[in-house]
Scaffold this active site. Structure first.
Site, PDB file in Angstrom:
ATOM      1  CD  GLN A  56      -2.723   1.282   2.519  1.00 45.81           C
ATOM      2  OE1 GLN A  56      -2.541   0.492   3.468  1.00 45.81           O
ATOM      3  NE2 GLN A  56      -3.610   2.260   2.575  1.00 45.81           N
ATOM      4  CE1 TYR A 185       2.172  -5.256  10.852  1.00 44.12           C
ATOM      5  CE2 TYR A 185       0.411  -4.298  12.189  1.00 44.12           C
ATOM      6  CZ  TYR A 185       1.381  -4.172  11.192  1.00 44.12           C
ATOM      7  OH  TYR A 185       1.541  -2.963  10.549  1.00 44.12           O
ATOM      8  CB  ILE A 215      -1.773   4.365   5.835  1.00 43.62           C
ATOM      9  CG1 ILE A 215      -0.698   4.396   6.943  1.00 43.62           C
ATOM     10  CG2 ILE A 215      -1.477   5.423   4.767  1.00 43.62           C
ATOM     11  CD1 ILE A 215      -0.640   5.683   7.775  1.00 43.62           C
TER      12      ILE A 215
HETATM   13  N1  LIG Z   1      -0.724   0.457   5.632  1.00 45.20           N
HETATM   14  C1  LIG Z   1      -0.945   0.744   6.926  1.00 45.20           C
HETATM   15  O1  LIG Z   1      -2.061   1.135   7.349  1.00 45.20           O
HETATM   16  C2  LIG Z   1       0.195   0.645   7.910  1.00 45.20           C
HETATM   17  C3  LIG Z   1       0.018   1.130   9.215  1.00 45.20           C
HETATM   18  C4  LIG Z   1       1.046   0.979  10.142  1.00 45.20           C
HETATM   19  C5  LIG Z   1       2.257   0.422   9.747  1.00 45.20           C
HETATM   20  N2  LIG Z   1       2.413  -0.008   8.484  1.00 45.20           N
HETATM   21  C6  LIG Z   1       3.691  -0.627   8.125  1.00 45.20           C
HETATM   22  O2  LIG Z   1       4.204  -0.017   6.939  1.00 45.20           O
HETATM   23  C7  LIG Z   1       4.867  -1.016   6.149  1.00 45.20           C
HETATM   24  C8  LIG Z   1       4.276  -1.016   4.757  1.00 45.20           C
HETATM   25  O3  LIG Z   1       2.897  -1.324   4.882  1.00 45.20           O
HETATM   26  P1  LIG Z   1       1.983  -1.661   3.620  1.00 45.20           P
HETATM   27  O4  LIG Z   1       0.584  -1.299   4.013  1.00 45.20           O
HETATM   28  O5  LIG Z   1       2.562  -1.108   2.375  1.00 45.20           O
HETATM   29  O6  LIG Z   1       2.095  -3.267   3.618  1.00 45.20           O
HETATM   30  P2  LIG Z   1       1.534  -4.270   2.512  1.00 45.20           P
HETATM   31  O7  LIG Z   1       1.070  -5.506   3.204  1.00 45.20           O
HETATM   32  O8  LIG Z   1       0.584  -3.579   1.573  1.00 45.20           O
HETATM   33  O9  LIG Z   1       2.882  -4.614   1.678  1.00 45.20           O
HETATM   34  C9  LIG Z   1       3.897  -5.394   2.238  1.00 45.20           C
HETATM   35  C10 LIG Z   1       4.779  -5.884   1.106  1.00 45.20           C
HETATM   36  O10 LIG Z   1       5.760  -6.759   1.664  1.00 45.20           O
HETATM   37  C11 LIG Z   1       6.050  -7.717   0.664  1.00 45.20           C
HETATM   38  N3  LIG Z   1       6.693  -8.880   1.230  1.00 45.20           N
HETATM   39  C12 LIG Z   1       6.137  -9.938   1.894  1.00 45.20           C
HETATM   40  N4  LIG Z   1       7.076 -10.863   2.153  1.00 45.20           N
HETATM   41  C13 LIG Z   1       8.255 -10.394   1.675  1.00 45.20           C
HETATM   42  C14 LIG Z   1       9.572 -10.899   1.625  1.00 45.20           C
HETATM   43  N5  LIG Z   1       9.873 -12.074   2.123  1.00 45.20           N
HETATM   44  N6  LIG Z   1      10.533 -10.125   1.062  1.00 45.20           N
HETATM   45  C15 LIG Z   1      10.244  -8.905   0.538  1.00 45.20           C
HETATM   46  N7  LIG Z   1       9.009  -8.393   0.524  1.00 45.20           N
HETATM   47  C16 LIG Z   1       8.023  -9.131   1.091  1.00 45.20           C
HETATM   48  C17 LIG Z   1       4.692  -8.054   0.046  1.00 45.20           C
HETATM   49  O11 LIG Z   1       4.858  -8.619  -1.250  1.00 45.20           O
HETATM   50  C18 LIG Z   1       4.004  -6.678   0.032  1.00 45.20           C
HETATM   51  O12 LIG Z   1       4.130  -6.042  -1.235  1.00 45.20           O
HETATM   52  C19 LIG Z   1       4.697  -2.337   6.891  1.00 45.20           C
HETATM   53  O13 LIG Z   1       5.831  -2.563   7.652  1.00 45.20           O
HETATM   54  C20 LIG Z   1       3.530  -2.094   7.823  1.00 45.20           C
HETATM   55  O14 LIG Z   1       3.624  -2.852   8.990  1.00 45.20           O
HETATM   56  C21 LIG Z   1       1.418   0.074   7.544  1.00 45.20           C
HETATM   57  C1  LIG Z   2      -2.649  -0.352  11.420  1.00 47.65           C
HETATM   58  C2  LIG Z   2      -1.730  -1.107  10.513  1.00 47.65           C
HETATM   59  O1  LIG Z   2      -0.615  -1.576  11.082  1.00 47.65           O
HETATM   60  C3  LIG Z   2      -2.310  -1.970   9.445  1.00 47.65           C
HETATM   61  N1  LIG Z   2      -3.136  -1.169   8.519  1.00 47.65           N
HETATM   62  C4  LIG Z   2      -3.172  -3.079  10.008  1.00 47.65           C
HETATM   63  O2  LIG Z   2      -4.359  -2.854  10.193  1.00 47.65           O
HETATM   64  O3  LIG Z   2      -2.660  -4.125  10.258  1.00 47.65           O
END
Ligand SMILES: NC(=O)c1ccc[n+]([C@@H]2O[C@H](COP(=O)([O-])OP(=O)(O)OC[C@H]3O[C@@H](n4cnc5c(N)ncnc54)[C@H](O)[C@@H]3O)[C@@H](O)[C@H]2O)c1
Ligand SMILES: C[C@@H](O)[C@H](N)C(=O)O
Length: 363
Positions: A56, A185, A215
């Protein structure tokens, strides 16, 4: 520093309706800094590697960093095939964070100086596959920490509201408090915070961590988290006018528009080390419940119908998360300031989705 490794081993009419509804909303207030801040004295731009970049957040961050540091100075990586638009926007390579040697080769061959570690298995998917979440979120992090330390990288690892648990203060959750999350997680993210800070104190690693809220983004899909409903509702609202929400209507969670999140990440990465009194910071923007969000979307799309069909796994996760994050430290130390409250977020999302749909119909 190899020794360190050894040692620590809808549809048409709806779109028109929406377009006219959102026209009155005005345009996004987003503005990213066009030139480096005065205190950024590096002669050369950093060479940045983003892991897990096809999720994302990664593509948007790459776009922002490329505007700032140059297209070829930001490498996006993942274990999936990139869509063609991503492939055309700048360098993309395969990188599995579980493959230490491959990761090291990429860092060395591309002279990487900043590593943004986005690979992760998110909260809901993690509860369905604990082994995978443990492998990616914990073992993968160990590879990242070792490589970043060995090669003197600046390392950014996002944490989350999921790093708190039912025994943490919830409204708001302070930076330092009890953290006993009940998801793999959350446990893996607390582990990342602690390991990164430990490597900072023990080995001098320039570790930087922001606890992101949920997000909200228009042109990228969420990857299996508990806050996904707050993105999916916009697409359903525009496409079908109907949405089934998997959280209770009164579930209040901290949320943030993607532009605020990515700007925070860049500003934090550029902050001078001396200004950082901590290495893990909360960032906060807005908090809302599904009912609040529905009410706000209905100002643009009054015919939206929402039903509730609660997913017990996601609801249990959300019930243990904070309703807001206390972020005065980020505001004080490196000038964090959010731009999008609930109404700006909703207007911007609807405007983006309406514009995207119109473009899609044109081509
Ligand atoms: N999106 C949110 O609301 C949110 C909120 C808090 C924290 N985060 C953190 O931000 C970061 C990015 O979030 P996101 O929403 O883009 O996550 P997402 O789940 O959309 O994307 C994660 C990516 O990691 C890749 N992945 C999985 N296994 C892998 C591996 N072995 N090697 C390399 N890549 C691998 C997947 O292919 C995927 O494209 C994450 O660490 C998440 O914990 C996101
Ligand atoms: C909040 C955040 O880490 C993620 N969008 C989840 O819900 O897991």
């Amino acid at each position: 520093m190899q020794c360190l490794r050894g040692a620590v081993k809808h549809a048409g009419s709806g779109v028109e309706r929406l377009t006219s509804a959102v026209r009155g909303f005005g345009s996004s207030s987003q503005h990213f800094r066009a030139s480096p801040p005065p205190w950024c004295t590096d002669a050369d731009p950093p060479k940045v590697l983003i892991t897990g970049g096809l999720g994302q957040l990664g593509v948007g961050l790459a776009k922002l960093l490329r505007r700032r540091f140059g297209k070829n100075n930001v490498i996006l990586s993942d274990i999936r095939k990139p869509p063609s638009h991503v492939d055309h926007n700048g360098p993309f390579i395969f990188s599995d964070i579980l493959d230490y040697k491959n990761l090291r080769e990429i860092v060395v061959n591309n002279n990487i100086s900043w590593l943004v570690h986005y690979s992760a298995v998110l909260s809901a998917v993690g509860e369905n596959n604990v082994a995978l979440a443990r492998e990616v979120n914990i073992t993968g992090l160990h590879n990242i920490l070792d490589i970043a330390t060995e090669h003197g990288l600046r390392l950014f690892v996002p944490s989350t509201i999921g790093a708190f648990g039912p025994s943490s203060p919830r409204d708001p959750a302070p930076e330092l408090c009890v953290q006993r999350p009940r998801t793999i997680y959350g446990v893996s993210k607390v582990h990342a915070e602690l390991m990164g800070e430990y490597y900072h104190h023990r080995y001098g690693l320039d570790f930087r961590c922001l606890r992101y809220p949920g997000i909200i983004s228009a042109d990228s899909q969420p990857g299996g988290g508990t806050t996904d409903y707050a993105v999916q509702i916009f697409h359903a609202a525009v496409k079908t006018g109907r949405f089934e929400c998997n959280l209770r209507g009164d579930t209040r969670l901290p949320m943030m528009y993607i532009d605020d999140c990515l700007r925070a990440t860049l500003e934090f990465l550029e902050a001078p080390a001396a200004s950082l009194l901590g290495r893990t910071y909360n960032i906060n923007a807005t908090s809302f419940t599904p009912r609040d969000l529905v009410r706000e979307i209905q100002k643009g799309l009054p015919d939206l119908e929402v039903t509730y069909n609660v997913d017990p796994i996601r609801q249990a996760i959300a019930d243990g998360w904070p309703m807001a994050l206390e972020d005065t430290a980020a505001r004080r130390d490196w000038g964090w300031k959010h731009e999008y409250g609930l109404s700006e977020l909703v207007r911007t999302m609807l405007t983006h989705i309406a514009t995207g749909n119109q473009l899609a119909q044109t081509y």
